[in-house]
Write a protein that holds these residues in place. Sequence first.
Motif, short mmCIF file in Angstrom:
data_model
loop_
_atom_site.label_atom_id
_atom_site.label_comp_id
_atom_site.label_asym_id
_atom_site.label_seq_id
_atom_site.Cartn_x
_atom_site.Cartn_y
_atom_site.Cartn_z
N ALA A 88 -29.54 3.39 10.39
CA ALA A 88 -30.25 3.41 9.11
C ALA A 88 -29.66 2.35 8.18
O ALA A 88 -30.32 1.85 7.27
CB ALA A 88 -30.13 4.80 8.48
N LYS A 89 -28.40 2.00 8.42
CA LYS A 89 -27.76 1.00 7.57
C LYS A 89 -28.49 -0.34 7.68
O LYS A 89 -28.77 -0.99 6.67
CB LYS A 89 -26.30 0.85 8.00
N TRP A 104 -24.91 6.68 -2.01
CA TRP A 104 -24.17 6.38 -0.79
C TRP A 104 -23.48 5.03 -0.91
O TRP A 104 -24.05 4.06 -1.41
CB TRP A 104 -25.08 6.42 0.45
N ASN A 151 -25.73 12.00 0.10
CA ASN A 151 -24.35 11.65 0.45
C ASN A 151 -23.87 10.86 -0.76
O ASN A 151 -24.44 9.81 -1.04
CB ASN A 151 -24.32 10.78 1.71
N ASP A 157 -33.99 7.83 1.26
CA ASP A 157 -33.11 7.89 2.43
C ASP A 157 -32.96 9.36 2.82
O ASP A 157 -32.34 10.15 2.10
CB ASP A 157 -31.76 7.26 2.04
N ILE A 210 -31.73 10.66 5.77
CA ILE A 210 -30.97 10.78 7.02
C ILE A 210 -30.30 12.15 7.18
O ILE A 210 -30.02 12.58 8.28
CB ILE A 210 -29.97 9.61 7.16
N TYR A 211 -30.08 12.86 6.05
CA TYR A 211 -29.48 14.21 6.15
C TYR A 211 -30.53 15.32 6.13
O TYR A 211 -30.20 16.50 5.94
CB TYR A 211 -28.47 14.43 5.01
N LYS A 239 -26.85 11.71 12.08
CA LYS A 239 -26.33 12.98 11.56
C LYS A 239 -26.95 14.18 12.27
O LYS A 239 -26.24 15.10 12.67
CB LYS A 239 -26.59 13.09 10.06
N ARG A 280 -26.27 4.14 17.08
CA ARG A 280 -26.81 3.16 16.16
C ARG A 280 -28.34 3.02 16.22
O ARG A 280 -28.86 1.93 16.50
CB ARG A 280 -26.16 1.77 16.37
N1 PMP Z 1 -27.68 6.57 4.58
C1 PMP Z 1 -26.77 7.52 4.28
C2 PMP Z 1 -27.00 8.35 3.07
C3 PMP Z 1 -25.63 7.69 5.08
O1 PMP Z 1 -24.73 8.61 4.78
C4 PMP Z 1 -25.44 6.86 6.19
C5 PMP Z 1 -24.17 7.04 6.97
N2 PMP Z 1 -24.19 6.90 8.23
C6 PMP Z 1 -26.43 5.90 6.48
C7 PMP Z 1 -27.52 5.76 5.65
C8 PMP Z 1 -26.31 4.97 7.63
O2 PMP Z 1 -26.66 5.61 8.81
P1 PMP Z 1 -26.49 4.93 10.23
O3 PMP Z 1 -25.24 5.46 10.79
O4 PMP Z 1 -27.71 5.38 10.99
O5 PMP Z 1 -26.46 3.46 10.02
#
Ligand code: PMP
Length: 396
Positions: free
Chosen positions: A101-102, A126, A176, A205, A207-208, A239, A247
Motif C-alpha cells: 500500500a506504501k 500514518w 494508524n 487508506d 488497510i486496517y 495487516k 508486499r
Molecule cells: N497505510 C497504513 C495506515 C499503514 O499502517 C501501512 C503500514 N504497513 C501502510 C499504509 C503500508 O502498507 P504496506 O505494508 O502494504 O506497504
Amino acid sequence: MNNQLSERINKVTPSATLEMAAKARELRASGKDIIGLSLGEPDFNTPDYIKDAAIQAVHDDYNSYTPVDGYVDLKDAIITKFKRDNDLSYDRSQLVVSTGAKQALYNVAQVILNEGDEVILPCPYWVSYSDIVKLAGGIPVEVPTSINTDFKMTFEQLEAAITPKTKMLWYSSPCNPSGSIYSKEELRGLADVLQKHPQIIVVSDEIYEHINYGVTPHASMANFEDMYDRTVTVNGVAKAFAMTGWRIGYIGAPTYIARACNKLQGQVTSGANCIAQRAVISALTESPDRAHYMVEEFQERRKLILGLLNTIEGFSCNEPKGAFYVFPDVSAYFGKTFKGKLINNASDFAMYLLEHANVATVTGDAFGNPNCIRISYAASEKEIREAVSRIEESLK
Ligand code: PMP
Ligand code: GLU
C-alpha cells in the motif's frame, strides 16, 4: 567528495517506525533484551492456505514479468472483495496492484500533486504520509486533534484547513496510530464540507479495515455517490492476512488516476511480485474469514494493554476501535526527570523507554502528535505484560 545528494532526498525524514525497529534489532544483536512494540505488523504467520497458493504458483511456473497494474484474475479478486466488503463497484481499469500500500500511496501523490499543492492530514496520521506528500512537491497541512475528539478531525476543522491550494485530503480509518474509526455519519459530514470544494481528491487508506473491534463498523468514503469520482480507496493484505513482507497493496480509483499510476509504476518498479500476487488471489477469495482469529486475539490484547496502561499514572489512553496500536498521551511526564534524564517531549520519552525499560515504542512526533507515543500490541500477552511492567518500573 561533497555531498552530492539531491535536495529532494535531503528533505526526507527517515521512517520513524522502520528506524525504531532497526534500532531495536541492533540493540538485541548487541545482547540487550529489547521488547519491540514499535513496528506495526501482526505477530502471526501468514495462514497456510495462502502459503500453499504461493507454493503452487512456484510449481505452476509463475515466474515472468507481471502486468504493470496486476494480474487480471487478481484484479477480478479485488473487484469481488470491494463489492463484497465495501459495496464498491470498480472495473479493471480502475485498479492498480502495487508493491505494498506504501507504493500505492506514493504513486497517487506523484500523479496528483503539483509543486506547492496542499494536502490536509488530520493528526495523528500514518508516519509516511507527510514525506510521501513532500516527495511529490506537496505541502502537508496538519490538522491537530486530541484524545478529546477520539483523535478525529471535526467538520469545522476540515473547513478551516481548506485553502484555494488544497488538492487532497488523506486519512486512514481505522487509523494508524490512534485506532480511531470514522463512522459513516462522520464521513458524510466531511463529504458535505468537501461538496463546496470539488477540486479536492480524497485518499481513504483502509488497510486496517478488517482489524475492527466491532464498535464502529467500517465505512468507505467512495461509498457516497457524490464522492466516488474523487476518492482513491487504498487497501492491501499486509495487516488483515499477516502478509507484511509479501508486499502487495492496491487502489480502487477513478480510471484517469489508475491509468496515471500504471504509467508511473511502469517506469519505476514494473508489476508487483508474481508469486505474491498469486497468493493474494487466495487470500481475498478463499473464505477471507479464515484470518479472523487474529482479530479476536488482538481484541484480547487490546483489553489487556489498556487495562495495564491505565494503572500507570500519567498515561492517558483513548479506546482504539481498530488497528493494533494504543496511542497514549504522555505529556504529563514532560518537564520531569527520571534517572537523571530530563524528558522534554515524546521523542525523549520513547528514547527513555528504549534505554531504561528496554521497550521500543515510537514517538508521536512521527505521526504529527508531539504529546503521544505509539505502542503496538501486535505482540504476545507475555511480552505485553513484561513491557508494561518494565515501563512502570522505569518511571518510578
Ligand atoms: N497505510 C497504513 C495506515 C499503514 O499502517 C501501512 C503500514 N504497513 C501502510 C499504509 C503500508 O502498507 P504496506 O505494508 O502494504 O506497504
Ligand atoms: N505500517 C507499519 C507501521 O506503521 C509498518 C512500518 C512502515 O511501513 O513504516 O509500523
